[in-house]
Design an enzyme around this catalytic site. Structure first.
Site, mmCIF file in Angstrom:
data_model
loop_
_atom_site.group_PDB
_atom_site.id
_atom_site.type_symbol
_atom_site.label_atom_id
_atom_site.label_comp_id
_atom_site.label_asym_id
_atom_site.label_seq_id
_atom_site.Cartn_x
_atom_site.Cartn_y
_atom_site.Cartn_z
ATOM 1 N N HIS A 133 -23.966 50.226 35.296
ATOM 2 C CA HIS A 133 -24.063 48.689 34.951
ATOM 3 C C HIS A 133 -22.758 48.566 34.893
ATOM 4 O O HIS A 133 -21.537 48.801 35.247
ATOM 5 C CB HIS A 133 -24.289 49.635 33.399
ATOM 6 C CG HIS A 133 -24.930 48.292 32.077
ATOM 7 N ND1 HIS A 133 -23.044 47.565 31.553
ATOM 8 C CD2 HIS A 133 -26.163 48.018 31.815
ATOM 9 C CE1 HIS A 133 -23.935 46.934 30.850
ATOM 10 N NE2 HIS A 133 -25.675 46.919 31.152
ATOM 11 N N ASP A 210 -20.735 57.714 30.976
ATOM 12 C CA ASP A 210 -21.868 56.763 30.865
ATOM 13 C C ASP A 210 -23.288 57.012 29.775
ATOM 14 O O ASP A 210 -24.046 57.201 31.368
ATOM 15 C CB ASP A 210 -21.755 55.085 31.622
ATOM 16 C CG ASP A 210 -22.312 54.383 30.641
ATOM 17 O OD1 ASP A 210 -23.384 54.550 29.970
ATOM 18 O OD2 ASP A 210 -22.496 53.360 31.096
ATOM 19 N N GLN A 213 -28.118 55.644 28.873
ATOM 20 C CA GLN A 213 -29.701 56.066 29.671
ATOM 21 C C GLN A 213 -29.841 57.266 29.576
ATOM 22 O O GLN A 213 -30.829 57.880 29.836
ATOM 23 C CB GLN A 213 -29.731 55.239 30.769
ATOM 24 C CG GLN A 213 -29.888 53.558 30.911
ATOM 25 C CD GLN A 213 -30.214 52.875 29.646
ATOM 26 O OE1 GLN A 213 -30.909 53.910 29.442
ATOM 27 N NE2 GLN A 213 -29.727 51.626 29.593
ATOM 28 N N LYS A 236 -29.834 52.579 21.867
ATOM 29 C CA LYS A 236 -30.620 52.841 22.507
ATOM 30 C C LYS A 236 -31.010 53.960 22.532
ATOM 31 O O LYS A 236 -32.287 55.393 22.986
ATOM 32 C CB LYS A 236 -30.122 52.941 23.911
ATOM 33 C CG LYS A 236 -29.792 51.940 24.726
ATOM 34 C CD LYS A 236 -29.209 51.644 25.787
ATOM 35 C CE LYS A 236 -28.655 50.641 26.246
ATOM 36 N NZ LYS A 236 -29.308 49.596 26.566
ATOM 37 N N CYS A 373 -27.742 43.690 34.881
ATOM 38 C CA CYS A 373 -26.393 43.975 34.319
ATOM 39 C C CYS A 373 -25.805 45.127 35.260
ATOM 40 O O CYS A 373 -25.117 45.752 35.486
ATOM 41 C CB CYS A 373 -25.519 44.244 33.156
ATOM 42 S SG CYS A 373 -26.052 43.665 31.756
HETATM 43 N N1 7TS Z 1 -24.302 51.557 30.418
HETATM 44 C C1 7TS Z 1 -25.188 51.706 30.576
HETATM 45 C C2 7TS Z 1 -25.845 52.332 32.277
HETATM 46 C C3 7TS Z 1 -26.675 50.316 30.663
HETATM 47 O O1 7TS Z 1 -27.758 51.036 30.582
HETATM 48 C C4 7TS Z 1 -26.072 49.797 29.597
HETATM 49 C C5 7TS Z 1 -27.041 48.887 28.906
HETATM 50 C C6 7TS Z 1 -24.504 49.806 28.819
HETATM 51 C C7 7TS Z 1 -24.028 50.636 29.304
HETATM 52 C C8 7TS Z 1 -24.294 48.962 27.642
HETATM 53 O O2 7TS Z 1 -24.360 49.011 26.371
HETATM 54 P P1 7TS Z 1 -24.013 48.854 25.243
HETATM 55 O O3 7TS Z 1 -25.122 49.193 23.940
HETATM 56 O O4 7TS Z 1 -22.906 48.849 25.263
HETATM 57 O O5 7TS Z 1 -24.848 47.095 25.646
HETATM 58 N N2 7TS Z 1 -28.111 48.051 29.295
HETATM 59 C C9 7TS Z 1 -28.995 47.338 28.986
HETATM 60 C C10 7TS Z 1 -30.140 47.353 29.553
HETATM 61 O O6 7TS Z 1 -30.331 48.090 30.619
HETATM 62 N N3 7TS Z 1 -30.841 46.217 29.891
HETATM 63 O O7 7TS Z 1 -29.880 45.925 28.786
HETATM 64 C C11 7TS Z 1 -28.680 46.080 28.534
#
Ligand code: 7TS
Length: 415
Positions: A133, A210, A213, A236, A373
């Site tokens: 990401h 990371d 997910q 999430k 992303c």
């Molecule tokens: N890393 C991964 C693997 C992600 O899927 C996401 C967000 C992030 C980092 C960032 O997370 P945040 O909570 O700091 O924003 N992924 C997604 C997605 O798949 N669709 O919208 C956000």
């Protein structure tokens, strides 16, 4: 389509009761009952989380670590109780290794800034992968720009699996950090994270995982993984937005300089020089997201209660979705990783993914369309974007049936 025999029936029978706990699910969108299949972006929130946040504001609202008064002590105790709950959730050795951040993005930026400031110099190397990401790419690019370090990228196979032989070849005496996702948000690839960590450690290199997910879909034990950092987001895992976690090994966190300066992160401040607070407060400048932490604690309880039944149910749902989508004329599933969890990308011949998303939205179905992303991954796959379904604890085979039934309409309009 009938549910395949592999859907675990006891767990499936509980789904109506689970769905009832999520008020957002009980609505119509464009006149149709909502089907929510965008859980990789964010999950819906159960009543217990909503109520815990409301109760905190109703009864305990105060600032932390600052007051001798009862409300401040309650707010402080609530935050620290959640820190210990999260510690147990990921099996960290001590609560001081659990830092509250605003989310995965801030957690990774914290490591890039702070670990990067001391440990990464000109000519050093950071290893990431093609599956990342943007929030596990751009902070490292910024660090490389600042420090003169070089970003190395683990390639993938056409199926969407990491090339571990290539990874072995990337590790060398200049590798200062490996930063990889546990699960890919676009393809759902589950990376062989134990092996990735073992190989890095064999090279003397720490690893940041990371986990944004992964953590909603599987138990994570940071000591068993022996990862050096693990990042995830509260929103999430059925918790609120604006709160996340960075786990870090004490040895590394102790050696790292503060990330931001301000209240709470100091031991004493004089104009001649400031000394810093102990872990974890050294990395938590300013008033934290107290209500967010309270909501996260309740979400962690909720997830831990339901995860054992959700895991096999979700595996069956993924299998069901893969075969149901693949059976629709003109649909192609993107990638075929060895292990997939949470998210599934697909394409429809001659239809732009945004058009898929727009037409199914009119049927009340929320999916994601775009580059997720993960633009470098899309480029590697020769795509600009995909349509993606991603699962939460409340999804059913009927949700997938609604989606597959909507696809002929997409093809009729755009195909
Ligand atoms: N890393 C991964 C693997 C992600 O899927 C996401 C967000 C992030 C980092 C960032 O997370 P945040 O909570 O700091 O924003 N992924 C997604 C997605 O798949 N669709 O919208 C956000």
């Amino acid at each position: 389509m009938n549910a395949p025999a592999s859907i675990p029936t006891t767990a499936a029978a509980k789904l109506p009761a689970i769905r009832e706990q999520f008020p957002t699910l009980a609505q119509t969108v464009h006149g149709k009952p909502l089907v929510y299949l965008d859980n990789a972006a964010t999950t819906q929130k159960p009543w217990c989380v909503i109520n815990a946040i409301a109760a905190y504001y109703e009864h305990d609202n105060s600032n932390v670590h600052r007051g001798v008064h009862a409300l401040s002590q309650r707010a402080t105790a609530a935050c620290e109780a959640v820190r210990d709950k999260v510690r147990a959730f990921v099996n960290a050795a001590e609560p001081a290794e659990i830092l509250f951040t605003s989310g995965t993005t801030e957690a990774i930026n914290l490591v890039a800034s702070s670990y990067g400031a001391n440990a990464v110099g000109s000519g050093d190397e950071i290893v990431i992968s093609t599956l990342e990401h943007h929030s596990n790419i751009v902070p490292w690019q910024l660090l490389c720009e600042r420090s003169g370090a070089i970003l190395r990228v683990i390639p993938i196979s056409d199926d969407g699996d990491l090339d571990l032989d290539a990874y072995r070849g990337l590790l060398n005496k200049r590798t200062r950090l490996v930063a990889v996702g546990h699960v890919c948000n676009a393809l759902g690839t589950v990376n062989p994270i134990h092996e990735i960590i073992d190989l890095a450690h064999g090279n003397g290199t720490p690893v940041l995982v990371d986990g944004a997910q992964a953590i909603p879909h599987m138990p994570v034990d940071v000591q068993a993984l022996d990862c050096d950092f693990y990042a995830f987001s509260g929103h999430k895992v059925y918790g609120p937005t604006g709160i996340g976690v960075l786990y870090g090994k004490r040895r590394l966190l102790d050696a790292m300089p503060p990330y931001q300066g301000g209240g709470d992160m100091i031991s004493s401040v004089r104009f001649e020089g400031t000394t810093y607070n102990e872990l974890p407060y050294k990395f938590e400048a300013g008033t934290p997201n107290i209500a967010g932490a309270v909501g996260l604690g309740t979400a962690v309880d909720f997830l831990q209660t339901h995860l054992p039944e959700f895991i096999p149910l979700e595996a069956a749902l993924m299998e069901y979705a893969e075969s149901a989508l693949a059976a629709v004329d003109g649909v192609t599933i993107v990638g075929a990783p060895q292990q997939r969890v949470g998210a599934l990308s697909f394409l429809i011949d001659n239809v732009h993914p945004h058009d898929i998303g727009t037409v199914v939205d009119l049927q009340g179905i929320a999916i994601r369309a775009g580059h997720h992303c993960a633009q470098p991954l899309m480029e590697r796959l020769g795509l600009a974007s995909t349509a993606r379904v991603s699962f939460g604890i409340y999804n059913t085979t009927a949700d997938i049936d609604r989606l597959t039934a909507a696809i002929p309409e997409v093809v009729r309009i755009f195909g």
